[in-house]
Design an enzyme around this catalytic site. Structure first.
Site, PDB file in Angstrom:
ATOM      1  N   ASP A  40       0.671  -1.066   0.031  1.00 43.99           N
ATOM      2  CA  ASP A  40       0.026  -0.088  -0.045  1.00 43.99           C
ATOM      3  C   ASP A  40       1.009   1.199   0.093  1.00 43.99           C
ATOM      4  O   ASP A  40       1.549   1.634   1.042  1.00 43.99           O
ATOM      5  CB  ASP A  40      -1.094   0.109   1.055  1.00 43.99           C
ATOM      6  CG  ASP A  40      -1.926   1.007   1.169  1.00 43.99           C
ATOM      7  OD1 ASP A  40      -2.489   1.308   0.097  1.00 43.99           O
ATOM      8  OD2 ASP A  40      -2.075   1.678   2.148  1.00 43.99           O
ATOM      9  N   GLU A  65       5.131   5.242   3.513  1.00 38.49           N
ATOM     10  CA  GLU A  65       4.202   6.616   3.811  1.00 38.49           C
ATOM     11  C   GLU A  65       5.630   7.445   3.803  1.00 38.49           C
ATOM     12  O   GLU A  65       6.614   7.300   4.672  1.00 38.49           O
ATOM     13  CB  GLU A  65       3.643   6.692   4.975  1.00 38.49           C
ATOM     14  CG  GLU A  65       3.121   7.754   5.635  1.00 38.49           C
ATOM     15  CD  GLU A  65       2.488   8.663   4.590  1.00 38.49           C
ATOM     16  OE1 GLU A  65       2.653   9.770   4.613  1.00 38.49           O
ATOM     17  OE2 GLU A  65       1.410   8.061   4.081  1.00 38.49           O
ATOM     18  N   ASN A  92      10.208   7.941   0.611  1.00 34.10           N
ATOM     19  CA  ASN A  92       9.775   8.563  -0.703  1.00 34.10           C
ATOM     20  C   ASN A  92       9.478   7.696  -1.530  1.00 34.10           C
ATOM     21  O   ASN A  92      10.575   7.358  -2.195  1.00 34.10           O
ATOM     22  CB  ASN A  92      10.434   9.800  -1.067  1.00 34.10           C
ATOM     23  CG  ASN A  92       9.846  10.617  -2.196  1.00 34.10           C
ATOM     24  OD1 ASN A  92       8.920   9.950  -2.960  1.00 34.10           O
ATOM     25  ND2 ASN A  92      10.645  11.562  -2.535  1.00 34.10           N
ATOM     26  N   ASP A 118      -1.903  12.478  -2.466  1.00 34.78           N
ATOM     27  CA  ASP A 118      -2.054  14.042  -2.701  1.00 34.78           C
ATOM     28  C   ASP A 118      -2.166  14.519  -3.953  1.00 34.78           C
ATOM     29  O   ASP A 118      -1.654  14.024  -4.951  1.00 34.78           O
ATOM     30  CB  ASP A 118      -0.705  14.721  -2.145  1.00 34.78           C
ATOM     31  CG  ASP A 118      -0.597  14.475  -0.766  1.00 34.78           C
ATOM     32  OD1 ASP A 118      -1.535  14.150   0.300  1.00 34.78           O
ATOM     33  OD2 ASP A 118       0.668  14.816  -0.042  1.00 34.78           O
ATOM     34  N   LYS A 122      -2.329  22.378  -8.436  1.00 37.12           N
ATOM     35  CA  LYS A 122      -1.786  23.356  -9.170  1.00 37.12           C
ATOM     36  C   LYS A 122      -0.683  22.757 -10.257  1.00 37.12           C
ATOM     37  O   LYS A 122      -0.016  21.912 -10.060  1.00 37.12           O
ATOM     38  CB  LYS A 122      -0.710  24.351  -8.340  1.00 37.12           C
ATOM     39  CG  LYS A 122      -1.711  25.356  -7.434  1.00 37.12           C
ATOM     40  CD  LYS A 122      -0.740  26.153  -6.797  1.00 37.12           C
ATOM     41  CE  LYS A 122      -1.711  27.205  -5.814  1.00 37.12           C
ATOM     42  NZ  LYS A 122      -0.739  27.917  -5.115  1.00 37.12           N
ATOM     43  N   ASP A 154     -10.650  10.704  -4.451  1.00 37.62           N
ATOM     44  CA  ASP A 154     -11.886  11.375  -4.457  1.00 37.62           C
ATOM     45  C   ASP A 154     -11.721  12.611  -5.349  1.00 37.62           C
ATOM     46  O   ASP A 154     -12.768  13.483  -5.447  1.00 37.62           O
ATOM     47  CB  ASP A 154     -12.039  11.944  -2.925  1.00 37.62           C
ATOM     48  CG  ASP A 154     -11.084  12.557  -2.623  1.00 37.62           C
ATOM     49  OD1 ASP A 154      -9.771  12.736  -2.961  1.00 37.62           O
ATOM     50  OD2 ASP A 154     -11.173  13.172  -1.407  1.00 37.62           O
TER      51      ASP A 154
END
Length: 210
Positions: A40, A65, A92, A118, A122, A154
């Site tokens: 994950d 993470e 990362n 995330d 922009k 989402d």
């Protein structure tokens, strides 16, 4: 356990996150390191894997993470539950995917989930997005034939960008040409639960390695 407060977003291109990790010794991490592995990517607090690991002891689960405090919190919970098929790793993924995937036992990576990354709305920030062609190529190399990649967001434009990256790689085939109406996993992440509770849509898709 007290809930750790951390920054919501971390810039993966900042200098602090450019050094690739040294992968752990998987023999020391998992009781049975050659079991099928669910990776994950961007697991946040790890709630999804914390639900899945006790349900499926015949699988190993690994969450990555970029926010270190969340990884520490998740591994403390893992230790309290004495789960030997679950681990969380600070890294990362866009700089550490290669050494991480290379270090895994051969033919164990059978499922990858990338859920609600995330969005970096922009245009000048979109190079910070997690799903990039280089990551897709590495997953194509190390995922077993028939292995699945589960994507969700989402934000429809983010889901579309992830879909396009995987669809562009010849190794992957999409299971459906439409967004999936139901979660393909047996449990939902914290973000999915929160999104659905607000009555907002989730854009999901699954790719399979040919």
């Amino acid at each position: 356990m007290a809930r750790v407060r951390v920054r919501q977003h971390v810039n993966p291109l900042s200098k602090a996150y450019q050094k690739p990790i040294t992968p752990p010794n998987w023999q020391q991490i998992y009781a049975h390191p050659h079991q099928p592995l669910h990776l994950d990517i961007g697991c946040a607090r790890g709630r999804l894997l914390q639900e899945l690991a006790p349900q499926s002891p015949q699988w190993n689960f690994l969450g990555t993470e970029i926010r270190h405090p969340l990884v520490d919190e998740a591994n403390r919970w893992r230790d309290e539950q004495e789960l030997s098929n679950l681990h969380f790793l600070f890294c990362n993924i866009n700089t550490s995917a290669a050494p991480l995937l290379q270090s895994l036992p051969e033919n164990v990576l059978q499922c990858v989930s990338i859920l609600f990354p995330d969005p970096w709305f922009k245009k000048r920030h979109q190079k910070r997005r997690m799903v990039q062609p280089s990551l897709v190529a590495l997953l194509a190399q190390y995922l077993v034939s028939g292995g699945r990649v589960i994507l969700a967001s989402d934000v429809e434009s983010v889901a579309t960008q992830m879909w396009e990256c995987f669809a562009a790689h010849p190794t992957f085939a999409c299971e459906s040409q439409q967004w999936l109406p139901e979660n393909p996993l047996p449990t939902a992440s914290e973000r999915e639960i929160a999104t659905l509770n607000k009555g907002e849509p989730v854009y999901r898709t699954v790719f399979v390695k040919k």
